[in-house]
Design a protein around this motif. Sequence first.
Motif, short mmCIF file in Angstrom:
data_model
loop_
_atom_site.label_atom_id
_atom_site.label_comp_id
_atom_site.label_asym_id
_atom_site.label_seq_id
_atom_site.Cartn_x
_atom_site.Cartn_y
_atom_site.Cartn_z
N HIS A 95 0.76 -1.22 -0.09
CA HIS A 95 0.06 0.00 -0.07
C HIS A 95 0.84 1.16 -0.06
CE1 HIS A 95 1.07 0.23 4.13
NE2 HIS A 95 0.31 1.27 4.43
N CYS A 96 0.14 2.39 -0.41
CA CYS A 96 0.92 3.52 -0.33
C CYS A 96 -0.11 4.82 -0.55
CB CYS A 96 1.88 3.74 -1.64
SG CYS A 96 1.36 3.55 -3.14
N THR A 108 -1.98 8.13 -2.32
CA THR A 108 -2.44 7.97 -3.58
C THR A 108 -1.75 9.00 -4.77
OG1 THR A 108 -3.80 9.78 -2.97
CG2 THR A 108 -4.69 7.82 -2.74
N LYS A 165 -9.28 -4.04 -4.94
CA LYS A 165 -8.67 -3.32 -3.85
C LYS A 165 -9.04 -3.68 -2.60
CE LYS A 165 -7.98 1.39 -2.26
NZ LYS A 165 -8.26 2.82 -2.44
N PHE A 169 -6.20 -5.43 -0.12
CA PHE A 169 -6.15 -4.69 1.14
C PHE A 169 -6.26 -5.57 2.14
CE2 PHE A 169 -6.63 -0.01 2.44
CZ PHE A 169 -6.12 0.03 3.44
N LEU A 197 -3.34 -8.12 2.76
CA LEU A 197 -2.26 -7.40 3.08
C LEU A 197 -2.37 -7.03 4.72
CD1 LEU A 197 0.50 -5.64 2.72
CD2 LEU A 197 -0.91 -3.63 2.30
N MET A 244 -8.87 -0.39 7.75
CA MET A 244 -9.10 -0.30 6.24
C MET A 244 -10.14 0.57 5.71
SD MET A 244 -8.38 -4.38 5.50
CE MET A 244 -9.84 -4.55 4.49
N THR A 254 -5.74 5.51 0.48
CA THR A 254 -4.78 4.64 0.20
C THR A 254 -4.71 3.95 -1.05
OG1 THR A 254 -4.80 4.24 2.70
CG2 THR A 254 -3.60 2.39 1.15
N ASN A 255 -3.73 3.95 -1.81
CA ASN A 255 -3.51 3.07 -3.14
C ASN A 255 -3.19 1.78 -2.48
OD1 ASN A 255 -4.44 4.40 -5.25
ND2 ASN A 255 -2.40 5.51 -5.69
N ILE A 256 -3.61 0.77 -3.29
CA ILE A 256 -3.13 -0.50 -3.25
C ILE A 256 -2.36 -1.07 -4.52
CG2 ILE A 256 -3.69 -3.26 -2.98
CD1 ILE A 256 -3.81 -1.52 -0.34
#
Length: 163
Positions: free
Chosen positions: A55-56, A58, A109, A113, A116, A132, A139-141
């Motif tokens: 994840h990171c 956006t 996603k 998520f 993870l 979540m 959040t980007n996955i």
Amino acid sequence: MFRKMRRYKQALSLLECAAILNKATSGTLAVMGDDNYPYAVPLSFVYDHNRLIFHCATSGHKIDAIEKNPKVSFCIIAQDQVVEEKYTTYFRSVIVFGKAHIARNVKEKKEAFEVLAAKYSPRDEKGRMDEMNKLFEQTNIIIVDIEHISGKEAIELKKNCEK
């Protein structure tokens, strides 16, 4: 397409590589960054069915690089023991090559998520679901579809395993 390992006697099997990927909690993602400079960044991840998930935010360097060129590599150092008197290290590492994409489909996603989050908080389902849900939109996955895996270990470790 991918190079053969020059020191093939030190190669780890795919099963050994998978075991390292399953156990590790962090590695280094390498992308083609700004002005064609490589950009390598450590991050947490999960290995799941021949793919990596992380994840990171956006926006940022990783996202820009992946959108420009989805080809990435990911490296894990599972062991790095300096053996001073022998002027060497007893190492074990894995490198993954693949193509990354941002999980834009809500179902994809959410499922990624959850995989993870479960790795890092396996015993607190309610807590991880709350977290979540709170962070989902911001959040980007990223999913890396693996195309090639190679692993290598110090010849001394290989010899010890053969005994």
